[in-house]
Design a protein around this motif. Structure first.
Motif, PDB file in Angstrom:
ATOM      1  N   UNK A  18      20.249  -2.349 -12.637  1.00 20.05           N
ATOM      2  CA  UNK A  18      18.560  -2.726 -11.476  1.00 20.05           C
ATOM      3  C   UNK A  18      18.522  -1.766 -10.916  1.00 20.05           C
ATOM      4  N   UNK A  19      19.532  -0.864 -10.369  1.00 18.73           N
ATOM      5  CA  UNK A  19      19.134  -0.743  -9.002  1.00 18.73           C
ATOM      6  C   UNK A  19      17.890   0.475 -10.086  1.00 18.73           C
ATOM      7  N   UNK A  20      18.745   1.076 -11.418  1.00 20.45           N
ATOM      8  CA  UNK A  20      18.350   2.667 -11.593  1.00 20.45           C
ATOM      9  C   UNK A  20      16.097   2.107 -12.101  1.00 20.45           C
ATOM     10  N   UNK A  21      16.016   0.937 -12.334  1.00 19.46           N
ATOM     11  CA  UNK A  21      14.745   0.379 -12.645  1.00 19.46           C
ATOM     12  C   UNK A  21      14.182   0.298 -11.377  1.00 19.46           C
ATOM     13  N   UNK A  22      14.921  -0.033 -10.488  1.00 16.97           N
ATOM     14  CA  UNK A  22      14.120  -1.083  -8.867  1.00 16.97           C
ATOM     15  C   UNK A  22      13.469   0.904  -8.070  1.00 16.97           C
ATOM     16  N   UNK A  25      10.694   1.797 -10.638  1.00 16.46           N
ATOM     17  CA  UNK A  25       9.280   1.227 -10.077  1.00 16.46           C
ATOM     18  C   UNK A  25       9.090   1.826  -8.453  1.00 16.46           C
ATOM     19  N   UNK A  26       9.561   2.274  -8.009  1.00 16.43           N
ATOM     20  CA  UNK A  26       9.253   2.649  -6.497  1.00 16.43           C
ATOM     21  C   UNK A  26       8.839   3.888  -6.793  1.00 16.43           C
ATOM     22  N   UNK A  27       9.184   4.781  -7.274  1.00 20.98           N
ATOM     23  CA  UNK A  27       9.173   6.580  -7.463  1.00 20.98           C
ATOM     24  C   UNK A  27       7.716   6.203  -8.552  1.00 20.98           C
ATOM     25  N   UNK A  28       7.338   5.607  -9.092  1.00 20.34           N
ATOM     26  CA  UNK A  28       5.967   5.482  -9.834  1.00 20.34           C
ATOM     27  C   UNK A  28       5.254   4.912  -8.830  1.00 20.34           C
ATOM     28  N   UNK A  29       4.876   4.110  -8.030  1.00 19.21           N
ATOM     29  CA  UNK A  29       3.712   3.486  -8.049  1.00 19.21           C
ATOM     30  C   UNK A  29       4.115   2.314  -7.057  1.00 19.21           C
ATOM     31  N   UNK A  30       5.509   1.041  -7.575  1.00 14.17           N
ATOM     32  CA  UNK A  30       5.431  -0.267  -7.473  1.00 14.17           C
ATOM     33  C   UNK A  30       5.307  -0.471  -5.250  1.00 14.17           C
TER      34      UNK A  30
END
Length: 109
Positions: A18-22, A25-30
């Motif tokens: 989950x943290x890896x996905x989060x 996402x945060x590092x790619x424009x979320x």
């Protein structure tokens, strides 16, 4: 409403995924939206509102920047539980993390 019947503990591997996905996402424009004023806060002690917490912990920072940094710093050791809010059954579960700030302030994330 959230209660213990709606909570579960995920495995360390699930939390890490989950943290890896989060973080991806945060590092790619979320985008993060900080709600300074929430409906639920109107009858709540100000000390227990998001706005108070962010203003107290990060007084000289943009709230969105501070939140992004803090989310990116989460580890599986900060994980508490995963909960389902039965008020919104179609929404995904929420992962609850916690950190201690200033040596004494427990903050749920």
């Amino acid at each position: 409403m959230i209660n213990e019947a709606n909570a579960r503990i995920e495995s360390k591997l699930e939390v890490k995924a989950y943290l890896q996905d989060l973080k991806f996402a945060l590092n790619n424009g979320a985008k993060i939206e900080f709600q300074a004023k929430r409906y639920i806060d109107y009858n709540r002690n100000e000390k227990y509102t998001n706005q108070y917490t962010v203003n107290t912990l990060f007084p000289d920072e943009n709230p969105v920047d501070a939140l992004k940094r803090e989310l990116l710093s989460l580890t599986s050791e900060d994980y508490i539980q995963t909960v389902k809010d039965i008020r919104f059954p179609k929404r995904s579960e929420m992962r609850v993390f916690g950190k201690v700030y200033n040596g004494i302030d427990d903050v749920y994330i």
